[in-house]
Enzyme design. Structure first.
Site, PDB file in Angstrom:
ATOM      1  N   SER A   1       5.824  -4.923  -1.508  1.00  0.00           N
ATOM      2  CA  SER A   1       4.410  -5.216  -1.748  1.00  0.00           C
ATOM      3  C   SER A   1       4.145  -6.716  -1.771  1.00  0.00           C
ATOM      4  CB  SER A   1       3.951  -4.587  -3.069  1.00  0.00           C
ATOM      5  OG  SER A   1       3.914  -3.177  -2.965  1.00  0.00           O
TER       6      SER A   1
ATOM      7  N   ARG B   1       8.067   4.026  -5.877  1.00  0.00           N
ATOM      8  CA  ARG B   1       6.643   3.690  -5.934  1.00  0.00           C
ATOM      9  C   ARG B   1       6.040   4.268  -7.213  1.00  0.00           C
ATOM     10  NH1 ARG B   1       4.482   2.467  -0.701  1.00  0.00           N
ATOM     11  NH2 ARG B   1       2.457   2.388  -1.710  1.00  0.00           N
TER      12      ARG B   1
ATOM     13  N   ASP C   1       8.462  -4.800  -6.965  1.00  0.00           N
ATOM     14  CA  ASP C   1       8.369  -4.296  -5.592  1.00  0.00           C
ATOM     15  C   ASP C   1       8.303  -5.429  -4.570  1.00  0.00           C
ATOM     16  OD1 ASP C   1       7.891  -2.929  -3.274  1.00  0.00           O
ATOM     17  OD2 ASP C   1       6.141  -1.830  -3.998  1.00  0.00           O
TER      18      ASP C   1
ATOM     19  N   GLN D   1       5.832  -1.796 -10.113  1.00  0.00           N
ATOM     20  CA  GLN D   1       5.008  -2.621  -9.225  1.00  0.00           C
ATOM     21  C   GLN D   1       5.402  -4.092  -9.264  1.00  0.00           C
ATOM     22  OE1 GLN D   1       0.914  -1.821 -10.201  1.00  0.00           O
ATOM     23  NE2 GLN D   1       0.867   0.097  -9.056  1.00  0.00           N
TER      24      GLN D   1
ATOM     25  N   TYR E   1       3.690   6.830   0.793  1.00  0.00           N
ATOM     26  CA  TYR E   1       3.832   6.334   2.162  1.00  0.00           C
ATOM     27  C   TYR E   1       3.190   7.299   3.156  1.00  0.00           C
ATOM     28  CZ  TYR E   1       7.292   3.008   0.392  1.00  0.00           C
ATOM     29  OH  TYR E   1       7.925   2.004  -0.293  1.00  0.00           O
TER      30      TYR E   1
END
Length: 384
Positions: A138, A127, A135, A132, A235
């Protein structure tokens, strides 16, 4: 180099790990792209569209995989014990990138080591800001959050927005979202767009501002405990019994007024926390709906059943599995783009070969098997 994308064979999986746009990008990088015939049907991606983008269509999975240096899949390959032995079809020494479910599917990890396949579990992507765009959790959770609201609206026997008519006023639906991660945030945003009154709860204090920015109201439980409820990776931590009791009490006050509850809470590598107990369900309004997005991890409600819609105590409990597959036409291109963004920095522009840089934390963080051995710390007992 050859990259292969086979058809997904697990029941209920309509996604595919490719799109015409990504085929063009791969060809530009120097790859020969081979896609199994009909692989994109469930995602409304035709063989003709892939061919026009530069892909070659193979008639069988074996034909697609036998010579491929790199294999892209959505879900982990099946083993002999599960039916079709997809692992055996992958060329020995090849590279595999997919949602491997590595922390909970040891047999497939061990099967990959026997064939000396270098496997990257995309769900383990660190993360960090740079990752990003790679990912998959996500990109897919975002669509799951959207679909949860649509499914909830469909199962709910009333309207979502407030309606004022000559015959009377229809009140807005009340939606309660458990877990303010990517799925939860999208659920809040979608429910608000449909005209609902939205409440949300999460163990992490940092999510309060995010909820309010979308027009939702945040249910606060214990300010001090919530300050330490987030891991370094962003998380949610597993909370203690005292906190869970306080959370249940605070949430119940809203739950009894709720029309649609959407639960999204997950803890990586562990069973999903129980957030709506059977006793709480008995106090909900008749005709209300629970959408349990965590059903595959044990469920946030113990009454939810994977792949089923059940009615308990007058409440409809929806346990759809693999919710991103219910939006396959959008989920597939996003998944493929995640894989492309992961692979691209490691393609040598001069030699047109794939050289994965082990010092890159996106590589070391996702690499599960290499050179016939299990190498990820979470699976070797050397880390979390």
């Amino acid at each position: 180099m050859k990259i292969a994308i086979p058809k997904e064979r697990r029941p209920g999986e309509d996604r595919v790990a490719i799109s015409p746009e990504v085929v063009k990008k791969l060809v530009g990088l120097g790859f020969e792209v081979i896609v199994e015939q009909g692989a994109g049907v469930g995602a409304s991606i035709t063989d003709d569209a892939l061919t026009a983008a530069g892909a070659t269509i193979a008639s069988t999975a074996a034909q697609a995989l036998s010579q491929a240096d790199v294999v892209w899949k959505v879900q982990r390959p099946m083993t002999a014990e599960e039916g079709t032995d997809e692992v055996a079809l992958i060329k020995e020494g090849a590279v595999l990138m997919c949602h491997l479910g590595a922390l909970t599917n040891r047999p497939v990890v061990e099967a990959l080591t026997k064939r000396k396949i270098t496997a990257y579990a995309m769900e383990l992507m660190p993360r960090i800001s740079r990752a990003q765009s790679m990912d998959i959790l996500s990109s897919q959770s975002n669509l799951a959050g959207y679909r949860a609201v649509i499914d909830g609206a469909y199962e709910f026997a009333r309207a979502f927005p407030m309606m004022m008519t000559a015959a009377g006023t229809v009140p807005p639906a009340r939606v309660l979202v458990f877990g303010v991660g990517v799925a939860g945030l999208q659920a809040i945003a979608t429910a608000k767009r449909l005209g609902a009154v939205v409440m949300a709860t999460d163990v992490r204090a940092a999510t309060k501002e995010q909820v309010e920015s979308l027009g939702g109201k945040f249910i606060t439980v214990d300010d001090e405990a919530m300050k330490t409820a987030e891991t370094a990776g962003g998380y949610a931590k597993e909370m203690g019994e005292e906190f869970r009791k306080k959370q249940a009490e605070a949430v119940l006050k809203e739950l009894v007024k709720t029309d649609i509850a959407i639960t999204t809470a997950l803890i990586p590598g562990k069973p999903a926390p129980v957030l709506i107990t059977e006793e709480m369900v008995t106090k909900m309004k008749p005709g209300s709906v629970i959408i349990d997005l965590a059903v595959e991890a044990g469920g946030n409600c113990p009454l939810s059943e994977p792949g089923k819609i059940v009615v308990k105590h007058g409440v409809k409990i929806v346990g759809h599995t693999n919710v991103p597959s219910r939006v396959a036409a959008d989920a597939s291109p996003l998944f493929a783009k995640n894989l492309l963004n992961f692979l691209t920095p490691h393609v040598d522009k001069d030699t047109k070969t794939l050289v994965m840089k082990l010092e890159d934390e996106t590589v070391s963080g996702t690499c599960v098997t290499r050179d016939g051995a299990i190498v990820h710390p979470a699976l070797t007992g050397q880390g979390a």
